[in-house]
Scaffold this motif. Sequence first.
Motif, mmCIF file in Angstrom:
data_model
loop_
_atom_site.group_PDB
_atom_site.id
_atom_site.type_symbol
_atom_site.label_atom_id
_atom_site.label_comp_id
_atom_site.label_asym_id
_atom_site.label_seq_id
_atom_site.Cartn_x
_atom_site.Cartn_y
_atom_site.Cartn_z
ATOM 1 N N GLU A 103 -4.022 -6.183 -10.886
ATOM 2 C CA GLU A 103 -5.006 -7.161 -11.339
ATOM 3 C C GLU A 103 -6.404 -6.607 -11.154
ATOM 4 O OE1 GLU A 103 -6.439 -11.498 -9.913
ATOM 5 O OE2 GLU A 103 -4.296 -11.262 -10.296
ATOM 6 N N ASP A 104 -7.150 -6.548 -12.261
ATOM 7 C CA ASP A 104 -8.550 -6.161 -12.187
ATOM 8 C C ASP A 104 -9.395 -7.418 -12.413
ATOM 9 O OD1 ASP A 104 -8.351 -6.615 -14.896
ATOM 10 O OD2 ASP A 104 -8.945 -4.623 -15.527
ATOM 11 N N PRO A 105 -10.709 -7.340 -12.371
ATOM 12 C CA PRO A 105 -11.520 -8.562 -12.515
ATOM 13 C C PRO A 105 -11.348 -9.285 -13.852
ATOM 14 C CG PRO A 105 -12.847 -6.780 -11.635
ATOM 15 C CD PRO A 105 -11.526 -6.195 -11.986
ATOM 16 N N PHE A 106 -10.827 -8.621 -14.871
ATOM 17 C CA PHE A 106 -10.754 -9.223 -16.190
ATOM 18 C C PHE A 106 -9.357 -9.700 -16.571
ATOM 19 C CE2 PHE A 106 -14.119 -5.990 -16.238
ATOM 20 C CZ PHE A 106 -15.206 -6.832 -16.374
ATOM 21 N N SER A 107 -8.316 -9.023 -16.109
ATOM 22 C CA SER A 107 -6.952 -9.389 -16.509
ATOM 23 C C SER A 107 -5.949 -8.795 -15.526
ATOM 24 C CB SER A 107 -6.657 -8.881 -17.921
ATOM 25 O OG SER A 107 -6.678 -7.466 -17.920
ATOM 26 N N SER A 108 -4.696 -9.135 -15.737
ATOM 27 C CA SER A 108 -3.624 -8.511 -14.959
ATOM 28 C C SER A 108 -2.620 -7.914 -15.936
ATOM 29 C CB SER A 108 -2.946 -9.533 -14.041
ATOM 30 O OG SER A 108 -2.308 -10.518 -14.810
ATOM 31 N N PHE A 109 -2.005 -6.820 -15.533
ATOM 32 C CA PHE A 109 -1.064 -6.148 -16.411
ATOM 33 C C PHE A 109 -0.026 -5.419 -15.587
ATOM 34 C CE2 PHE A 109 -5.183 -4.177 -16.058
ATOM 35 C CZ PHE A 109 -4.917 -2.966 -15.474
ATOM 36 N N GLU A 110 1.096 -5.102 -16.232
ATOM 37 C CA GLU A 110 2.199 -4.412 -15.567
ATOM 38 C C GLU A 110 2.166 -2.927 -15.898
ATOM 39 O OE1 GLU A 110 5.998 -6.090 -16.322
ATOM 40 O OE2 GLU A 110 5.476 -8.030 -15.464
ATOM 41 N N LEU A 111 2.417 -2.112 -14.890
ATOM 42 C CA LEU A 111 2.499 -0.670 -15.058
ATOM 43 C C LEU A 111 3.900 -0.210 -14.685
ATOM 44 C CD1 LEU A 111 -0.775 0.329 -13.180
ATOM 45 C CD2 LEU A 111 -0.524 -0.182 -15.592
ATOM 46 N N LEU A 112 4.432 0.730 -15.432
ATOM 47 C CA LEU A 112 5.741 1.284 -15.101
ATOM 48 C C LEU A 112 5.600 2.306 -13.982
ATOM 49 C CD1 LEU A 112 7.222 1.857 -18.661
ATOM 50 C CD2 LEU A 112 7.858 0.104 -17.020
ATOM 51 N N LEU A 113 6.487 2.219 -12.999
ATOM 52 C CA LEU A 113 6.449 3.154 -11.883
ATOM 53 C C LEU A 113 6.716 4.588 -12.327
ATOM 54 C CD1 LEU A 113 8.325 1.159 -9.107
ATOM 55 C CD2 LEU A 113 5.938 1.834 -9.100
ATOM 56 N N ASP A 114 7.537 4.752 -13.355
ATOM 57 C CA ASP A 114 7.903 6.093 -13.811
ATOM 58 C C ASP A 114 6.749 6.823 -14.494
ATOM 59 O OD1 ASP A 114 10.477 5.648 -12.868
ATOM 60 O OD2 ASP A 114 11.110 4.755 -14.770
ATOM 61 N N GLU A 115 5.721 6.107 -14.923
ATOM 62 C CA GLU A 115 4.582 6.719 -15.596
ATOM 63 C C GLU A 115 3.497 7.175 -14.630
ATOM 64 O OE1 GLU A 115 3.200 3.728 -18.285
ATOM 65 O OE2 GLU A 115 4.717 4.219 -19.791
ATOM 66 N N ILE A 116 3.529 6.735 -13.378
ATOM 67 C CA ILE A 116 2.464 7.020 -12.415
ATOM 68 C C ILE A 116 2.520 8.482 -11.974
ATOM 69 C CG2 ILE A 116 1.542 6.467 -10.144
ATOM 70 C CD1 ILE A 116 2.545 3.626 -10.550
ATOM 71 N N VAL A 117 1.366 9.171 -12.091
ATOM 72 C CA VAL A 117 1.287 10.558 -11.653
ATOM 73 C C VAL A 117 0.316 10.741 -10.495
ATOM 74 C CG1 VAL A 117 1.997 11.551 -13.844
ATOM 75 C CG2 VAL A 117 -0.407 11.130 -13.428
ATOM 76 N N ASP A 118 -0.525 9.718 -10.213
ATOM 77 C CA ASP A 118 -1.443 9.809 -9.090
ATOM 78 C C ASP A 118 -1.926 8.415 -8.720
ATOM 79 O OD1 ASP A 118 -2.963 10.990 -7.096
ATOM 80 O OD2 ASP A 118 -4.705 11.296 -8.411
ATOM 81 N N ALA A 119 -2.181 8.221 -7.429
ATOM 82 C CA ALA A 119 -2.701 6.945 -6.929
ATOM 83 C C ALA A 119 -3.687 7.232 -5.800
ATOM 84 C CB ALA A 119 -1.567 6.060 -6.429
ATOM 85 N N THR A 120 -4.838 6.555 -5.853
ATOM 86 C CA THR A 120 -5.881 6.763 -4.848
ATOM 87 C C THR A 120 -6.466 5.417 -4.479
ATOM 88 O OG1 THR A 120 -6.445 8.854 -5.933
ATOM 89 C CG2 THR A 120 -8.004 8.005 -4.330
ATOM 90 N N ILE A 121 -6.580 5.164 -3.169
ATOM 91 C CA ILE A 121 -7.192 3.924 -2.677
ATOM 92 C C ILE A 121 -8.702 4.029 -2.835
ATOM 93 C CG2 ILE A 121 -7.629 2.538 -0.622
ATOM 94 C CD1 ILE A 121 -4.840 3.170 0.294
ATOM 95 N N MET A 122 -9.310 2.949 -3.355
ATOM 96 C CA MET A 122 -10.752 2.897 -3.545
ATOM 97 C C MET A 122 -11.358 2.081 -2.406
ATOM 98 S SD MET A 122 -10.813 4.572 -6.320
ATOM 99 C CE MET A 122 -12.496 4.434 -6.828
ATOM 100 N N GLU A 123 -12.009 2.742 -1.467
ATOM 101 C CA GLU A 123 -12.640 2.025 -0.338
ATOM 102 C C GLU A 123 -14.093 2.365 -0.253
ATOM 103 O OE1 GLU A 123 -9.733 0.934 3.097
ATOM 104 O OE2 GLU A 123 -9.755 3.083 2.821
#
Length: 123
Positions: A103-123
């Motif tokens: 969920e971002d400030p404008f909408s929510s959407f589904e992402l497939l786990l198999d498509e993810i190639v990188d993830a980074t926490i934004m702090e």
Amino acid sequence: MVNYEEEWSRLDLSKVQDRGSKKWVSMMLPEHVKMLRDFNVTIKKVPCPNLNEFDYEAIQEQIELAMKRNVEIKIIRWRNGELLYNQGAIQWIDLTKRTIELEDPFSSFELLLDEIVDATIME
């Protein structure tokens, strides 16, 4: 006698308007134009990154940590030769469908786990 240096200095090239690629399109066959457009699409494609076990573990840790802390995460996905960037807070993970709801400030959407190639926490 003509002084060419004076002639060039009086010439204002900023007012010259070139037609760009329009002048060449009339000499090209429609098949050539289609081939060039297809070629431009193919050269923009990115090959699928080869991830190993350690990469998958790092992605999993980032996703778990972002969900526990309820912070924003930036996820990079690969689909059909294209890298897609998404950022937001993880609402839930469905392991049966293998999706993440982001969920971002404008909408929510589904992402497939198999498509993810990188993830980074934004702090």
